[in-house]
Design a protein around this motif. Structure first.
Motif, short mmCIF file in Angstrom:
data_model
loop_
_atom_site.label_atom_id
_atom_site.label_comp_id
_atom_site.label_asym_id
_atom_site.label_seq_id
_atom_site.Cartn_x
_atom_site.Cartn_y
_atom_site.Cartn_z
N GLY A 1 10.24 27.46 -45.25
CA GLY A 1 11.67 27.74 -45.42
C GLY A 1 12.48 26.56 -45.92
N ALA A 2 11.82 25.51 -46.39
CA ALA A 2 12.53 24.36 -46.95
C ALA A 2 12.81 24.61 -48.43
CB ALA A 2 11.71 23.08 -46.78
N LEU B 1 13.97 39.91 -57.64
CA LEU B 1 14.28 39.57 -56.25
C LEU B 1 15.74 39.16 -56.16
CD1 LEU B 1 13.38 39.08 -53.35
CD2 LEU B 1 12.66 36.79 -54.02
N THR B 2 16.55 39.99 -55.48
CA THR B 2 17.95 39.68 -55.24
C THR B 2 18.19 39.66 -53.74
OG1 THR B 2 18.64 42.00 -55.27
CG2 THR B 2 18.63 40.84 -57.38
N ALA B 3 19.42 39.35 -53.33
CA ALA B 3 19.74 39.32 -51.90
C ALA B 3 19.49 40.68 -51.26
CB ALA B 3 21.19 38.91 -51.70
N GLY C 1 10.37 33.01 -46.65
CA GLY C 1 10.25 34.30 -47.29
C GLY C 1 11.20 34.53 -48.45
N ASP C 2 11.36 35.82 -48.78
CA ASP C 2 12.17 36.20 -49.94
C ASP C 2 13.65 35.83 -49.76
OD1 ASP C 2 9.93 37.18 -51.11
OD2 ASP C 2 10.38 39.29 -50.78
N LEU C 3 14.20 36.05 -48.55
CA LEU C 3 15.60 35.70 -48.33
C LEU C 3 15.83 34.20 -48.56
CD1 LEU C 3 16.64 37.80 -45.21
CD2 LEU C 3 17.54 37.98 -47.52
N GLY C 4 14.89 33.39 -48.12
CA GLY C 4 15.01 31.95 -48.34
C GLY C 4 14.98 31.59 -49.81
N GLY D 1 8.80 40.62 -46.94
CA GLY D 1 8.65 39.17 -47.06
C GLY D 1 9.90 38.41 -46.65
N ALA D 2 10.92 39.11 -46.18
CA ALA D 2 12.17 38.45 -45.85
C ALA D 2 12.04 37.64 -44.58
CB ALA D 2 13.28 39.50 -45.68
N GLY D 3 12.77 36.52 -44.55
CA GLY D 3 12.75 35.69 -43.35
C GLY D 3 14.14 35.57 -42.77
N ALA D 4 14.23 35.11 -41.55
CA ALA D 4 15.52 34.97 -40.88
C ALA D 4 16.18 33.67 -41.25
CB ALA D 4 15.32 35.05 -39.37
N GLY D 5 17.48 33.61 -41.03
CA GLY D 5 18.21 32.36 -41.21
C GLY D 5 18.36 31.93 -42.65
N ALA D 6 18.46 32.88 -43.57
CA ALA D 6 18.51 32.52 -44.97
C ALA D 6 19.91 32.24 -45.47
CB ALA D 6 17.89 33.64 -45.81
#
Length: 471
Positions: A271-272, A194-196, A244-247, A204-209
């Motif tokens: 997302g914490a 899992l990379t950027a 998610g993954d971005l977080g 599984g990516a989330g916003a605001g990461a």
């Protein structure tokens, strides 16, 4: 959906009930002693293990050294004590042939359940009993097994009480039913990279990461992670990175920036991101509300698995997807450390076995730890442990997380695109589409067959399906 609404309320919601299949009732507290069977109730689930134990204790009994946790006027499907499904043709992985009818001891009308409990306590393989009216005591094992022709789980006017032998049997009973609830899908089956760049393109990516959404950093470290697990430690800082993954990648980037002061990090489903200065491995525990627990080095990852002298790395109360090799039955060892040791021994004797899952009186010997088609990777209260053979396979199981850029992408000044100074190169990422999980409950037991991967959605520890009312 009802479970997610209860989770959003935090401590204000102690339990929830689903009536007639669609109506959701959120409860701030429960009255355990007032529980009774109700055919209109689809399910009642409790968030706290203390509430679940109190519910069983309210109608419980004690006999000799055993404590029984009971449900009044409720039948539980299962097999006769110490028995299981008959073996399939040409197979040796099932239990002994089932008798024509379950073992039953008749008692005078309205006899106290303590007599039935005494019979269960002295009968090998007895996990629970069902006392019927006017006079009957059925000693059973493998509760809630839908393959059994004996009993029918749900409210029953002919049942006085169903009682489970011991705290572990009662806890497992709740977990079995919790596993039947719908789960929220996420793309994870164990292992992989899992990379950027990967996270940005994943479901599984989330916003605001934050940092993880950028090009990445070619000098970023690689972290070795497990989903749905947590531990205690000294908190360095808490930040919000997005779900998610971005977080998860953003949390890794924050740990990179903290340098030597960050030993591990945890992201949760909201997302914490928690950066840990140090941690206590003996506090590690499965937690479906944690998105990922990540360690900073291979040495730390190996220590987390606590290998034994045979090089078996174990993670408790955790299931792992893979390809099935064979199944071993052990009806005389119901669960716990003895069962795990037995299953570990079975895996060491089979050369192609990469890992073994100890679950519901069975040893599931498997390989293909990074994908496979059997099992559900994640926290599982019905699983005693998953044990992995050898350091190489244990490293395969780790989800390797890093804020590195994609190959050929722009990176930090002075560093070639896609270059890496990480001590161990990340392996090629598996195709997540090959790991979609479904659920079956066939004659070979309750091990789930994969057609997708399922992840955290419900924070409950105990559920009853098909008819229970707490008022």
């Amino acid at each position: 959906m009802c479970a997610r609404e209860c989770n959003k309320m935090g401590a204000s919601c102690a339990a929830f009930g689903v009536v007639a299949g669609s109506n959701c009732y959120l409860m701030g507290s429960i009255n355990a002693s007032a529980g009774g069977a109700d055919s209109l109730v689809t399910a009642v689930c409790m968030k706290s293990i203390q509430d679940w134990m109190a519910f069983g204790s309210a109608h419980g009994i004690a006999v000799s050294r055993d404590k029984y946790y009971c449900i009044p006027t409720f039948d539980v499907q299962g097999w006769p004590a110490g028995q299981g499904p008959p073996p399939a043709a040409g197979s040796d992985d099932a239990g002994p042939p089932a008798p024509a009818k379950p073992a039953v001891t008749d008692f005078p009308t309205n006899v106290e359940p303590t007599i039935c409990a005494g019979q269960c306590s002295t009968t090998p393989g007895c996990e629970y009993f069902v006392q019927t009216l006017p006079a009957g005591c059925y000693l059973k094992s493998r509760p809630f097994d839908s393959d059994s022709p004996f009993g029918s789980t749900g409210p029953s006017k002919s049942v006085d009480v169903s009682c489970f032998r011991g705290e572990e049997a009662w806890t497992r009973a709740g977990a079995i039913l919790t596993a039947a609830l719908p789960q929220q899908p996420v793309l994870f089956s164990g292992g992989g990279v899992l990379t950027a760049a990967v996270a940005a393109g994943g479901a599984g990516a989330g916003a605001g990461a934050g940092a993880a959404a950028g090009a990445g950093n070619a000098t970023a470290l690689t972290y070795y992670c497990v989903r749905e697990y947590g531990l205690n430690g000294t908190v360095l800082s808490n930040i919000t990175v997005g779900p998610g993954d971005l977080g998860t990648v953003a949390c890794a980037a924050a740990c990179d920036q903290a340098g030597a002061g960050c030993a591990a990090h945890i992201t949760d489903a909201t997302g914490a991101c928690t950066l840990l200065r140090d941690y206590q491995l003996n506090t590690s525990t499965p937690d479906s509300l944690k998105y990922a627990l990540c360690f900073k080095s291979v040495k730390q990852w190996q220590a987390f698995g606590q290998p034994d002298k045979q090089g078996m790395y174990c993670i408790k109360k955790y299931d792992v997807a893979g390809d099935g090799i064979t199944t071993r039955d052990f009806v005389t060892i119901t669960s716990g450390a003895g069962a795990v040791e037995f299953c570990k021994g079975q895996c060491t004797q089979v050369p192609e076995c990469e890992f073994v899952v100890t679950q519901l009186t069975k040893c599931y010997l498997k390989n293909n730890i990074q994908g496979g088609t059997y099992g559900k990777t994640g926290a599982s209260q019905i699983t005693d442990a998953t044990c992995v053979k050898g350091a190489d396979n244990w490293l395969k199981f780790a989800l390797q997380v890093s804020n590195q850029p994609a190959a050929g992408a722009a990176s930090a000044p002075g560093v070639p695109g896609g270059a890496s100074n990480v001590g161990m190169m990340l392996p090629a990422r598996r195709n997540a589409d090959a790991a979609k999980l479904g659920v079956t409950n066939g004659a070979r037991g309750r091990e789930r067959r994969a057609t997708g991967v399922w992840g955290p959605a419900v924070a409950t520890v105990g559920c009853l399906l098909a008819g229970l009312l707490l008022v």
